[in-house]
Enzyme design. Sequence first.
Site, PDB file in Angstrom:
ATOM      1  N   TYR A 141       0.857  -1.185   0.000  1.00 47.33           N
ATOM      2  CA  TYR A 141       0.000   0.000   0.000  1.00 47.33           C
ATOM      3  C   TYR A 141       0.889   1.229   0.000  1.00 47.33           C
ATOM      4  O   TYR A 141       1.829   1.314   0.796  1.00 47.33           O
ATOM      5  CB  TYR A 141      -0.902   0.009   1.237  1.00 47.33           C
ATOM      6  CG  TYR A 141      -1.786   1.227   1.358  1.00 47.33           C
ATOM      7  CD1 TYR A 141      -2.840   1.446   0.474  1.00 47.33           C
ATOM      8  CD2 TYR A 141      -1.573   2.163   2.365  1.00 47.33           C
ATOM      9  CE1 TYR A 141      -3.655   2.570   0.585  1.00 47.33           C
ATOM     10  CE2 TYR A 141      -2.392   3.293   2.488  1.00 47.33           C
ATOM     11  CZ  TYR A 141      -3.425   3.478   1.603  1.00 47.33           C
ATOM     12  OH  TYR A 141      -4.232   4.597   1.714  1.00 47.33           O
ATOM     13  N   ASP A 236       9.398   2.719  -0.483  1.00 46.37           N
ATOM     14  CA  ASP A 236       8.381   3.424   0.291  1.00 46.37           C
ATOM     15  C   ASP A 236       8.610   3.086   1.760  1.00 46.37           C
ATOM     16  O   ASP A 236       8.234   2.022   2.243  1.00 46.37           O
ATOM     17  CB  ASP A 236       6.981   3.013  -0.176  1.00 46.37           C
ATOM     18  CG  ASP A 236       5.891   3.717   0.632  1.00 46.37           C
ATOM     19  OD1 ASP A 236       6.237   4.479   1.559  1.00 46.37           O
ATOM     20  OD2 ASP A 236       4.706   3.491   0.326  1.00 46.37           O
ATOM     21  N   LYS A 264       4.688   9.663   8.437  1.00 48.69           N
ATOM     22  CA  LYS A 264       4.453   9.165   9.805  1.00 48.69           C
ATOM     23  C   LYS A 264       5.421   9.738  10.841  1.00 48.69           C
ATOM     24  O   LYS A 264       5.240  10.856  11.299  1.00 48.69           O
ATOM     25  CB  LYS A 264       4.453   7.640   9.801  1.00 48.69           C
ATOM     26  CG  LYS A 264       3.347   7.082   8.878  1.00 48.69           C
ATOM     27  CD  LYS A 264       3.025   5.644   9.123  1.00 48.69           C
ATOM     28  CE  LYS A 264       2.093   5.056   8.079  1.00 48.69           C
ATOM     29  NZ  LYS A 264       0.707   4.969   8.407  1.00 48.69           N
TER      30      LYS A 264
HETATM   31  C1  LIG Z   1       3.906   2.271   3.273  1.00 51.38           C
HETATM   32  C2  LIG Z   1       2.921   3.391   3.185  1.00 51.38           C
HETATM   33  N1  LIG Z   1       3.001   4.250   2.160  1.00 51.38           N
HETATM   34  C3  LIG Z   1       2.149   5.281   2.053  1.00 51.38           C
HETATM   35  C4  LIG Z   1       1.154   5.475   2.966  1.00 51.38           C
HETATM   36  C5  LIG Z   1       0.246   6.633   2.802  1.00 51.38           C
HETATM   37  O1  LIG Z   1       0.442   7.563   3.829  1.00 51.38           O
HETATM   38  P1  LIG Z   1      -0.697   8.579   4.280  1.00 51.38           P
HETATM   39  O2  LIG Z   1      -1.750   7.768   4.963  1.00 51.38           O
HETATM   40  O3  LIG Z   1       0.003   9.533   5.174  1.00 51.38           O
HETATM   41  O4  LIG Z   1      -1.204   9.226   3.042  1.00 51.38           O
HETATM   42  C6  LIG Z   1       1.029   4.599   4.054  1.00 51.38           C
HETATM   43  C7  LIG Z   1      -0.021   4.747   5.071  1.00 51.38           C
HETATM   44  O5  LIG Z   1      -1.093   5.136   4.912  1.00 51.38           O
HETATM   45  C8  LIG Z   1       1.939   3.530   4.158  1.00 51.38           C
HETATM   46  O6  LIG Z   1       1.874   2.660   5.155  1.00 51.38           O
HETATM   47  N1  LIG Z   2      -2.158   1.003   6.932  1.00 48.89           N
HETATM   48  C1  LIG Z   2      -2.530   2.367   6.751  1.00 48.89           C
HETATM   49  C2  LIG Z   2      -1.286   3.178   6.756  1.00 48.89           C
HETATM   50  O1  LIG Z   2      -0.224   2.771   7.078  1.00 48.89           O
HETATM   51  C3  LIG Z   2      -3.447   2.771   7.831  1.00 48.89           C
HETATM   52  C4  LIG Z   2      -3.828   4.203   7.836  1.00 48.89           C
HETATM   53  C5  LIG Z   2      -5.180   4.398   7.219  1.00 48.89           C
HETATM   54  O2  LIG Z   2      -5.398   3.985   6.097  1.00 48.89           O
HETATM   55  O3  LIG Z   2      -6.032   5.016   7.873  1.00 48.89           O
END
Ligand SMILES: Cc1ncc(COP(=O)(O)O)c(C=O)c1O
Ligand SMILES: N[C@H](C=O)CCC(=O)O
Length: 424
Positions: A141, A236, A264
């Site tokens: 993701y 990522d 994060k």
């Molecule tokens: C590996 C990874 N990339 C990208 C994202 C996207 O980050 P955000 O939720 O801050 O948009 C997340 C989490 O949501 C993630 O766990």
């Molecule tokens: N797994 C997602 C990000 O790392 C969880 C955050 C979300 O989607 O609300």
Amino acid sequence: MISSDLFERAKKLIPGGVNSPVRAFRSVGGAPFFVKAAHGATLTTADDRELIDFVCTWGPAIHGHNHPVIRDAIAAALNNGTSFGTPNPYEVEMAELITTYVPSIEKVRMCNSGTEATMSAIRLARGFTGRDKIIKFAGCYHGHSDSLLIKAGSGALTHGHPDSAGVPASFAQETIVLPFNDRDALTAAFSANPDAIAGVILEPYPANVGLIRPDEGYLRFLRELTAQHGTVLIFDEVMTGFRLAKGGVQEIEAITPDLTTLGKIIGGGLPVGAFGGRADIMDRLAPEGPVYQAGTLSGNPLAMAAGIAALKLLADDEAYARLARLGAQVQSAVAGALAAKGIAAQVPQTGSMWCTYFTDQPVRDLTTAQTTDAELFARYFRGCLDQGVYLPPSAYEACFISTAHEGAVIDKACEIMTDVIKTL
Ligand SMILES: Cc1ncc(COP(=O)(O)O)c(C=O)c1O
Ligand SMILES: N[C@H](C=O)CCC(=O)O
């Protein structure tokens, strides 16, 4: 003000009652609780329940919630204003910290979320190479931009929409999705698309599908293949950056990607994202180059101040040693209890991250992750929540530990999780 009333009000006005789908508890049953405060390792719900929190706001709270040093840093920044719309001193300090701790990042651009970071990194890889196709891995993701919401993990997987509606087929065609840990699939994709692949993006330890480790040599193989084809390798590390080591998975695995995305932890609990890497690639970004990327609140002083404080608390590596001990304690307690109960399970853990797959199969990709018994996970989740331990409300999300969990908290949490396992 109780959670059930808030949820009823929220559902009338907010789709599903939540501002991010995985919070809705759809795959584990029941209704989400609302949180009114969070301190250290604990959440206080609107119903005045105290929960030991292993979600840690999905990773950022590595020092626990509302850490005094981070709170003071935000307060000090707040005295001078909330946003300037000009360059500010904090963003320079943040760039210095990131480039020091993550040597592959020679230049870095701040943005407001992990989604923005990965979306921008993909555009940059395309702009740099003049190619259109990208490779991602099933179950990884990378946020919710169109090119990346294909066979995605996290809430997209949990809620059964790994290929989101609304992504034009013509966009999706530019994204090649491969199984993780499969060298042959990678080689075949490069052979079938000569000189067409702009970038390969991956979570080097996929953790939006539980927690998967790369096979020995797999990341090295990927690094060599991408270099050979002039393809930009994007790690990522939005989740793993500063979580497992200051230099992220790339430091642990000794691999140098071309670009890295972060988020994060580098925001200390405020909204943030960043992407950076090789200077020759980053210099293709506007205003130096033709790849456009921008943000009204990018480099926001409050987020920068919080993130700088969070990173400085990690400076001496001592926190990572403590977090790894806590992770090993949880792993041993949970895996031991499952074995004693005779439940087939895998409990992968690295540093302060772990997950529980209810399957007898070693998990090395999305297909094997999906052999987990999601119903059994849901019972485990609900049992833990009833007893005061909050795990991520999905069979495919990783759990996070903070330094604030140390001592009696982790002992109590382990006792609760092992007691719940006895009842499964
Ligand atoms: C590996 C990874 N990339 C990208 C994202 C996207 O980050 P955000 O939720 O801050 O948009 C997340 C989490 O949501 C993630 O766990
Ligand atoms: N797994 C997602 C990000 O790392 C969880 C955050 C979300 O989607 O609300």
